[in-house]
Design a protein around this motif. Structure first.
Motif, PDB file in Angstrom:
ATOM      1  N   SER A 192       0.857  -1.187   0.000  1.00  0.00           N
ATOM      2  CA  SER A 192       0.000   0.000   0.000  1.00  0.00           C
ATOM      3  C   SER A 192       0.884   1.224   0.000  1.00  0.00           C
ATOM      4  O   SER A 192       2.077   1.155   0.306  1.00  0.00           O
ATOM      5  CB  SER A 192      -0.922   0.019   1.228  1.00  0.00           C
ATOM      6  OG  SER A 192      -0.183   0.344   2.399  1.00  0.00           O
ATOM      7  N   ALA A 193       0.317   2.357  -0.343  1.00  0.00           N
ATOM      8  CA  ALA A 193       1.049   3.621  -0.288  1.00  0.00           C
ATOM      9  C   ALA A 193       1.105   4.133   1.143  1.00  0.00           C
ATOM     10  O   ALA A 193       0.322   3.725   2.009  1.00  0.00           O
ATOM     11  CB  ALA A 193       0.369   4.654  -1.185  1.00  0.00           C
ATOM     12  N   CYS A 194       2.071   5.036   1.405  1.00  0.00           N
ATOM     13  CA  CYS A 194       2.123   5.702   2.697  1.00  0.00           C
ATOM     14  C   CYS A 194       1.411   7.050   2.597  1.00  0.00           C
ATOM     15  O   CYS A 194       1.214   7.596   1.511  1.00  0.00           O
ATOM     16  CB  CYS A 194       3.562   5.883   3.157  1.00  0.00           C
ATOM     17  SG  CYS A 194       4.613   6.775   1.981  1.00  0.00           S
ATOM     18  N   PRO A 202      -2.781   9.261   0.687  1.00  0.00           N
ATOM     19  CA  PRO A 202      -1.683   8.504   0.060  1.00  0.00           C
ATOM     20  C   PRO A 202      -0.797   9.391  -0.800  1.00  0.00           C
ATOM     21  O   PRO A 202      -1.266  10.284  -1.506  1.00  0.00           O
ATOM     22  CB  PRO A 202      -2.416   7.457  -0.789  1.00  0.00           C
ATOM     23  CG  PRO A 202      -3.770   7.327  -0.158  1.00  0.00           C
ATOM     24  CD  PRO A 202      -4.098   8.686   0.369  1.00  0.00           C
ATOM     25  N   THR A 203       0.506   9.127  -0.754  1.00  0.00           N
ATOM     26  CA  THR A 203       1.464   9.923  -1.516  1.00  0.00           C
ATOM     27  C   THR A 203       1.618   9.428  -2.943  1.00  0.00           C
ATOM     28  O   THR A 203       2.218  10.108  -3.772  1.00  0.00           O
ATOM     29  CB  THR A 203       2.839   9.901  -0.831  1.00  0.00           C
ATOM     30  OG1 THR A 203       3.263   8.534  -0.687  1.00  0.00           O
ATOM     31  CG2 THR A 203       2.769  10.553   0.541  1.00  0.00           C
ATOM     32  N   PHE A 204       1.137   8.234  -3.239  1.00  0.00           N
ATOM     33  CA  PHE A 204       1.127   7.736  -4.614  1.00  0.00           C
ATOM     34  C   PHE A 204      -0.027   6.758  -4.749  1.00  0.00           C
ATOM     35  O   PHE A 204      -0.620   6.329  -3.764  1.00  0.00           O
ATOM     36  CB  PHE A 204       2.465   7.090  -5.005  1.00  0.00           C
ATOM     37  CG  PHE A 204       2.837   5.852  -4.209  1.00  0.00           C
ATOM     38  CD1 PHE A 204       2.577   4.575  -4.693  1.00  0.00           C
ATOM     39  CD2 PHE A 204       3.480   5.969  -2.984  1.00  0.00           C
ATOM     40  CE1 PHE A 204       2.941   3.448  -3.978  1.00  0.00           C
ATOM     41  CE2 PHE A 204       3.848   4.843  -2.253  1.00  0.00           C
ATOM     42  CZ  PHE A 204       3.569   3.578  -2.751  1.00  0.00           C
ATOM     43  N   ASP A 205      -0.337   6.440  -5.969  1.00  0.00           N
ATOM     44  CA  ASP A 205      -1.491   5.592  -6.262  1.00  0.00           C
ATOM     45  C   ASP A 205      -1.037   4.152  -6.460  1.00  0.00           C
ATOM     46  O   ASP A 205      -0.236   3.869  -7.353  1.00  0.00           O
ATOM     47  CB  ASP A 205      -2.206   6.085  -7.523  1.00  0.00           C
ATOM     48  CG  ASP A 205      -3.402   5.208  -7.879  1.00  0.00           C
ATOM     49  OD1 ASP A 205      -4.169   4.873  -6.958  1.00  0.00           O
ATOM     50  OD2 ASP A 205      -3.542   4.852  -9.066  1.00  0.00           O
ATOM     51  N   LEU A 206      -1.525   3.276  -5.615  1.00  0.00           N
ATOM     52  CA  LEU A 206      -1.262   1.841  -5.755  1.00  0.00           C
ATOM     53  C   LEU A 206      -2.604   1.135  -5.679  1.00  0.00           C
ATOM     54  O   LEU A 206      -3.150   0.933  -4.592  1.00  0.00           O
ATOM     55  CB  LEU A 206      -0.317   1.350  -4.650  1.00  0.00           C
ATOM     56  CG  LEU A 206       0.143  -0.109  -4.755  1.00  0.00           C
ATOM     57  CD1 LEU A 206       0.842  -0.363  -6.091  1.00  0.00           C
ATOM     58  CD2 LEU A 206       1.086  -0.444  -3.596  1.00  0.00           C
ATOM     59  N   GLU A 212       4.039  -2.956  -5.418  1.00  0.00           N
ATOM     60  CA  GLU A 212       5.191  -2.293  -6.041  1.00  0.00           C
ATOM     61  C   GLU A 212       6.446  -3.035  -5.622  1.00  0.00           C
ATOM     62  O   GLU A 212       6.794  -3.072  -4.439  1.00  0.00           O
ATOM     63  CB  GLU A 212       5.267  -0.834  -5.603  1.00  0.00           C
ATOM     64  CG  GLU A 212       6.393  -0.041  -6.247  1.00  0.00           C
ATOM     65  CD  GLU A 212       6.015   0.564  -7.584  1.00  0.00           C
ATOM     66  OE1 GLU A 212       6.925   0.784  -8.399  1.00  0.00           O
ATOM     67  OE2 GLU A 212       4.808   0.809  -7.808  1.00  0.00           O
ATOM     68  N   VAL A 215      10.103  -0.814  -4.103  1.00  0.00           N
ATOM     69  CA  VAL A 215       9.704   0.516  -3.644  1.00  0.00           C
ATOM     70  C   VAL A 215      10.785   1.134  -2.754  1.00  0.00           C
ATOM     71  O   VAL A 215      11.551   0.435  -2.083  1.00  0.00           O
ATOM     72  CB  VAL A 215       8.367   0.422  -2.875  1.00  0.00           C
ATOM     73  CG1 VAL A 215       8.578  -0.239  -1.505  1.00  0.00           C
ATOM     74  CG2 VAL A 215       7.704   1.777  -2.719  1.00  0.00           C
ATOM     75  N   GLY A 219       8.315   5.969  -0.808  1.00  0.00           N
ATOM     76  CA  GLY A 219       7.302   5.648  -1.799  1.00  0.00           C
ATOM     77  C   GLY A 219       7.768   5.852  -3.222  1.00  0.00           C
ATOM     78  O   GLY A 219       6.936   5.912  -4.133  1.00  0.00           O
ATOM     79  N   MET A 299       3.022   2.691   5.516  1.00  0.00           N
ATOM     80  CA  MET A 299       3.073   1.818   4.348  1.00  0.00           C
ATOM     81  C   MET A 299       2.996   0.352   4.776  1.00  0.00           C
ATOM     82  O   MET A 299       3.668  -0.063   5.730  1.00  0.00           O
ATOM     83  CB  MET A 299       4.363   2.047   3.552  1.00  0.00           C
ATOM     84  CG  MET A 299       4.465   1.210   2.279  1.00  0.00           C
ATOM     85  SD  MET A 299       6.073   1.388   1.450  1.00  0.00           S
ATOM     86  CE  MET A 299       5.963   3.074   0.852  1.00  0.00           C
TER      87      MET A 299
END
Length: 330
Positions: A192-194, A202-206, A212, A215, A219, A299
């Motif tokens: 998962s994103a943090c 979330p700081t990015f899209d997962l 990922e 990583v 992130g 995360m």
């Protein structure tokens, strides 16, 4: 996002106040953001100073104490500390035998620690620097030129800290730290994103159902995204990525590290799979550490770090350590 905070602007200061209250063996300067061993400077001993953005706890403040760091400098979340913090920390812990800066390979950290070293030397403090760049996932990233510094930071801080406690001079403590970094490799996986307090999400899209591979601890993108894999499959991928680069001929130190939101039930299961892969690859494991040590806020995920050990490094690993997050032999 629900977070156990007051406001985003005071997250780091609030955490430092709580750390000070929980650990009277430390001197925590909340205003100047420096965490120091209360007994510093320790006479006739090389001092170790590290630091980085907050959000990776217990790295680095949780590793301040006998057998590891003399001081740590926390920056804002995922943001490098500033040179003034590092100079203040170096001055507080220097006993006259010099200070070793342990620096993770992120551009802001490298630039600010370099500047701090120059300023400290202007004040008569002898400084050496060791760069940690153990992540085999990618060569360059959003935050770095070259490999990122991740789980091996713990090994460098522990083993160099033990060398300093043995009374080794600065050049030998630095050599131990460099040898550890040269022999260590890491690979991380995000489920998962943090979420940073400032962003509140979330700081990015997962997407659901994806992970990922490779990583970074902020992130940063890794090698690739795949559909969700089993613990067994992730262990095969992560350990092979490390071994393809490291190729150890001696027993290894093993860190199975949680990224912040992975429960120990899952980490221990993942550790069993990592041990299986290492046994299949005829890699002997000398020492093991499992838990959340180099995290990325909330995360979900894990990283694997291996460090090829010799007799000296095993002795230094087994040496007593007494910090908030790591302690044995005392």
């Amino acid at each position: 996002m629900k977070m156990l905070i007051n406001v985003a602007e005071t997250v780091v200061a609030d955490a430092l106040r709580g750390m000070a209250a929980a650990h009277p063996e430390l001197t925590v300067d909340v205003e100047n953001r420096v965490i120091v061993r209360r007994d510093a400077p320790v006479a006739d001993k090389v001092a170790l100073v590290s630091g980085g953005g907050s959000g990776h706890e217990p790295l680095h403040g949780g590793f301040v104490g006998p057998g590891m760091l003399s001081a740590a400098c926390p920056g804002e979340v995922f943001t490098s500390p500033v040179p003034d913090q590092m100079v203040r920390a170096a001055a507080a812990v220097d006993s006259g035998r010099g200070v070793l800066f342990v620096v993770k390979n992120y551009t802001g950290d490298v630039l600010n620690f370099d500047m701090a070293a120059e300023l400290a030397e202007d004040e008569g403090i002898q400084v050496a620097k060791v760069l940690v760049n153990d992540d085999v996932a990618v060569t360059d990233s959003l935050y770095t030129a070259g490999r990122r510094g991740t789980g091996a930071t713990l090994f460098v801080e522990k083993l160099a800290g033990a060398a300093a406690d043995e009374g080794m001079p600065l050049e030998r403590v630095e050599a131990v730290a460099r040898r550890v970094n040269d022999r260590a490799r890491s690979f991380g996986v995000a489920l998962s994103a943090c979420s940073t307090p400032a962003k509140g999400g979330p700081t990015f899209d997962l997407p659901d159902g994806e992970l990922e591979l490779g990583v970074g601890i902020h992130g940063e993108p890794g090698r690739e995204r795949r559909a969700m894999m089993t613990s067994r499959e992730i262990a095969d991928f992560a350990v092979d990525a490390v071994l393809d680069d490291l190729q150890p001929r001696n027993p290894v130190l093993l860190l199975v590290n949680g990224m912040g939101a992975t429960p120990l039930l899952e980490l221990y299961g993942f550790h069993a799979e990592v041990q299986r892969v290492l046994a299949e690859r005829d890699v002997a494991v000398a020492r093991v550490l499992v838990g959340n040590y180099v995290t990325s806020l909330d995360m979900a995920g894990a990283s694997v770090t291996l460090c090829e050990a010799d007799e000296e490094l095993l002795r230094l690993w087994d040496a007593p350590v007494r910090t908030p997050a790591l302690r044995w032999g005392v």
